[in-house]
Design an enzyme around this catalytic site. Structure first.
Site: not given
Length: 432
Positions: A24, A27, A44, A147
């Site tokens: 993204g 990250g 991640k 989110d």
């Protein structure tokens, strides 16, 4: 060199990087191999950590700690956390094979046959129930996701349902399990009051307005309502080219009822009402948290399952009743023929002469026996339907029709007791 992007490093701690899974704006997620436990994991990490503000790194660490402490089957487990050579942070988690809900809904909109066959509306709703349960567990620990959207929900190959990306989660009441996160790592939370955090079309009106102090479990409920709406209709609850117009629509009005938006999707009245309640502009009008939403969803799904089971029994009852009515017509024709034969035959006629009359009488006896069986079958199947779905209106309507027909038959025959019995049943099931 220290300026190297950590995702390009071949090792992160003990993990051997295999390749890129996705990325993204801030990250990346890479696939890696754990040589000690001999398994593949997803890692991640932040891109270009030297250029990130301390608050971004703090949020990243908090995401790993929050996710690991939630400990729910529908929240991806975190295995490990560490630092890159240039001071960046990474965390290892379970690698899931599957697709995001976003991609599944996209394929359903495009009419991809394999996806349509695999993901019925009922199966999507069962998956959504697991999403609600995961968010409910977070709410119980004082964590608000902020989110929730189809892109952050993973559907695994083996029916796993996982809620991802807790990177902007807010901590509210800080119960013991979550309050163990070091206070300095939670400092970022003070910097976002008044900021808009979330995704347009999936964030609550209070989030869109930047009222961070009002964001709580009901905000996640609104986002879950938006996910549910898209799941039901295959269309977003709100659509607009201008993000500001999109945010205004979400804050000022409810979307069209899902049943009206997608009549071909066979959405129940209760499910449509549940979805709109979750999307109420006023937080007080929504479900108080994801746990209550999950319970209401469960109630609606169980009701749908009961009605579906009852419908199977009603299909058998309707088939028996259709056959009963067909036998009525056959019986009437045979009685008419018998009357004709009786007028032309004398009591002393030979059995050979009476052969057709004997055959007709045999048929009438057989029909009467089957009529009795079919009538009993209707009653038994309706009873089974009521057992699965008490008070099922379709079963009541059929029973009213059946007993009214039997009432007419009994009245025509002058059978007073039978007439009275079926009349009472008509009143019981027909309501008038």
């Amino acid at each position: 060199p220290t300026s190297q992007d950590p995702s390009e490093q071949r090792r992160l701690g003990r993990y051997e990087v295999v390749g890129l899974l996705g990325e993204g704006g801030m990250g990346k997620v890479v696939e890696a191999y754990d040589p000690e436990l001999r398994r593949r994991v997803a890692i991640k990490l932040i891109k270009s950590p030297l250029h990130r503000r301390p608050t971004a790194l703090a949020r990243f660490i908090a995401e790993a700690q929050i996710t690991s402490q939630l400990g729910h089957p529908n929240i991806i487990p975190v295995y490990d956390i560490g630092m890159t050579r240039d001071g960046g942070v990474w965390f290892a988690m379970k690698k899931i094979e599957g697709h995001s809900l976003h991609s599944v809904l996209r394929d359903l909109r495009d009419g991809v046959p394999a996806v349509e066959e695999e993901w019925s509306l009922h199966r999507l709703l069962l998956a959504f129930r697991q999403v609600c349960q995961a968010v409910a567990a977070a709410h119980d620990l004082g964590v608000v996701h902020r989110d929730l959207k189809p892109a952050n929900i993973m559907l695994g190959r083996y029916s796993e349902v996982l809620v991802l990306d807790w990177g902007v989660a807010a901590l509210r009441d800080l119960p013991d399990a979550v309050s163990e996160v070091p206070p300095d790592r939670l400092e970022f939370e003070k910097t976002v009051v008044g900021a808009v955090i979330g995704t347009p079309g999936h964030m609550s009106p209070e989030q869109a307005a930047g009222h961070g102090e009002l964001v709580g479990p009901t905000s996640d409920v609104w986002s879950l309502g938006a996910v549910l709406y898209e799941l039901l209709t295959l269309e977003p609850a709100y659509e607009a080219e201008d993000p500001r117009e999109l945010l205004h629509s979400a804050a000022s009005s409810l979307p069209m009822n899902p049943r009206e938006r997608a009549p071909h999707r066979n959405i129940s009245t209760e499910m449509g009402e549940l979805c709109l309640q979750a999307l109420a502009s006023d937080p007080a009008a929504r479900f108080p948290d994801a746990g209550r939403l999950a319970k209401e969803l469960e109630r609606v799904l169980e009701g749908k399952e009961r009605r579906t089971a009852a419908e199977k029994h009603l299909a058998v009852a309707e088939a028996d009743w259709e056959r009963y009515r067909a036998l009525e017509a056959e019986r009437a024709a045979l009685l008419s023929r018998r009357a004709e034969l009786a007028q032309t035959l004398a009591p002393w006629d030979s059995l050979e002469v009476k052969a057709e009359l004997i055959r007709v009488d045999g048929q009438l006896k057989s029909i009467e026996s089957e009529r009795t069986d079919r009538f009993a079958g209707v009653l038994a199947s309706c009873e089974r339907a009521h057992a699965r779905d008490p008070g099922n209106q379709l079963a009541n309507d059929l029973l009213a029709r059946v007993h009214y027909r039997r009432f007419e038959e009994a009245e025509a025959l002058g059978a007073v007791q039978d007439t009275r019995f079926h009349e009472q049943r008509v009143l019981l099931y027909g309501g008038n």
